[in-house]
Design an enzyme around this catalytic site. Structure first.
Site, PDB file in Angstrom:
ATOM      1  N   TYR A   1      60.578  55.550  51.488  1.00 34.15           N
ATOM      2  CA  TYR A   1      60.180  55.069  52.946  1.00 34.15           C
ATOM      3  C   TYR A   1      61.574  55.307  53.766  1.00 34.15           C
ATOM      4  CZ  TYR A   1      60.070  51.783  56.420  1.00 34.15           C
ATOM      5  OH  TYR A   1      60.031  51.074  57.941  1.00 34.15           O
TER       6      TYR A   1
ATOM      7  N   GLU B   1      58.884  56.099  61.909  1.00 32.76           N
ATOM      8  CA  GLU B   1      58.684  55.639  60.353  1.00 32.76           C
ATOM      9  C   GLU B   1      57.941  56.769  59.690  1.00 32.76           C
ATOM     10  OE1 GLU B   1      57.595  51.338  58.858  1.00 32.76           O
ATOM     11  OE2 GLU B   1      55.788  52.323  59.479  1.00 32.76           O
TER      12      GLU B   1
END
Ligand code: ADP
Ligand code: MG
Length: 388
Positions: free
Chosen positions: A109, A197
């Site tokens: 991530y 993101e």
């Protein structure tokens, strides 16, 4: 403003970040044509909506043949999809992204955002991908790495390396991460973004890093200087009332209560919602008509509030500083006459030209309940809404 995954990936590519080959399609035939241009024998067909969580909701599917690409695109396109991120709202799937299918070894991530506490553009990374970052933060906070970028010095090469090693990447992967981070930092600054993101940023079985998903949110206050971004806006993914509000430059957010609010100033709008809640009611919207509101804006604002059949009462709470109370009254009268009002309207006016404003409302012949102050107005609005 939010972007589709295919738009985010295009922006990444513009900034030198490698993304797996992908082509957007609006019909099943276009999806097959896209797959034919993407080498290999595995494709991923991904629903393009303004939300994550598509994988779990059935919006990301693997295809092993062109026929499968066609079939998947056909089942997705033209339907609507809700995910755990859409708060019950179903978003239309007008397009799919056909991507090269990759063999994933591990999911990471990586995000970039403005951290208000450190007043810095901040990278957040975790080697625990494939899981919601909120859940990682709760259950395994030590797995989350944050990096604040000094605004003057900018992102430094050693910072990228530190982050790569903290996530357990090898030297080659750390170099790839540095290229991605450098591109993201430049993109973030130049396009005035609020959030980027990558979830997941994957380690493939061949050892390379790959950007498999991308989410971008830009800062609306800077839209005026990013025409290219504004052109990418997909209003079909947005709340129709909020889209209408944005056309008139009104700050409007739909809420789930039944008391419509029309207020000037974000602070007073928040306070008004608080006082309504304190009195046992719940607001149907946040609405700041702004300091420079004119009659047309007020009329449109009133029409927006009245367009919802959830609204059982309206509370107008205006403190006339720059905005004049008589002009607000004019707007209310015009809107009520144009749309017709079936719910009680409670109005609290204070400030510049308040007497003229009150007199206009009194003489209008409309059923408007005056209020002395914010508490009195909220009480009357809550009583009116619960009596409905
Ligand atoms: P969402 O976040 O909306 O669920 P993602 O793009 O993250 O959508 O896709 C969900 C999952 O699908 C990813 O975590 C990854 O495991 C898999 N996936 C996505 N893109 C690809 C791809 N190009 N090749 C192989 N698997 C993929
Ligand atoms: Mg994702």
């Amino acid at each position: 403003m939010n972007f589709h995954e295919y738009q985010a990936k295009q922006l990444f590519a513009d900034y030198g970040i490698a993304v797996p080959k992908g082509i957007v399609a609006r019909t099943p035939d276009e999806a097959v044509a896209a797959a034919k241009q993407i080498p290999g024998d595995l494709w991923v067909v991904k629903a393009q909506i303004h939300a994550g969580g598509r994988g779990k909701a059935g919006g990301v599917k693997l295809a092993k043949s062109h026929d499968e690409v066609h079939a998947i695109a056909k089942t997705l396109l033209g339907t609507k999809m809700a995910t755990y991120q859409t708060a019950g709202v179903e978003l239309p799937i007008d397009s799919v992204l056909v991507c090269e299918g990759t063999d994933i070894d591990k999911e990471l991530y990586l995000s970039v955002l403005v951290d208000r506490d450190s007043r810095a553009i901040t990278f957040i990374a975790s080697a625990e991908g494939g899981m919601d970052i909120e859940q990682v933060a709760q259950e395994k906070p030590e797995a989350i790495h944050t990096l604040n970028v000094d605004f003057v010095e900018g992102l430094q090469a050693y910072q990228c390396r530190d982050l790569g090693f903290a996530m357990g990447l090898n030297a080659k992967q750390t170099n790839q991460l540095s290229v991605i981070m450098t591109g993201l930092y430049k993109l973030f600054n130049e396009k005035d973004l609020a959030l980027v993101e990558l979830n997941p940023l994957a380690i493939l079985t061949d050892g390379n890093l790959a950007v498999l998903d991308g989410k971008i949110n830009s800062d609306d206050n800077a839209s005026f200087r990013h025409k290219d971004l504004v052109e990418m806006r997909d209003v079909r993914q947005e709340d129709p009332t909020e889209v209408k509000a944005s056309q008139y430059d009104l700050n409007y957010v739909t809420m789930d209560g039944n008391i419509g609010c029309m207020v000037n100033g974000a602070g007073l709008a928040m306070a008004t919602m608080d006082v309504i809640s304190l009195n046992g009611g719940s607001p149907a919207n946040f609405l700041d008509v702004g300091g420079g509101a004119n009659k047309e804006k007020v009329t449109e604002a009133f029409k927006l509030i009245l367009s919802s059949d959830k609204v059982k009462a309206i509370f107008v709470n205006i403190f006339g500083g720059i905005v004049r109370c008589d002009m607000i009254a004019e707007g209310i009268i015009a809107a009520v006459k144009e749309v017709g009002v079936k719910v009680p309207v409670i109005v609290r006016l204070e400030g510049t030209n308040v007497e003229e404003g009150k007199a206009m409302l009194r003489d209008s012949g409309l059923a408007i309940t005056p209020a002395d102050d914010i508490n009195d107005g909220a009480k009357k609005a809550v009583a009116a809404a619960s009596a409905a």
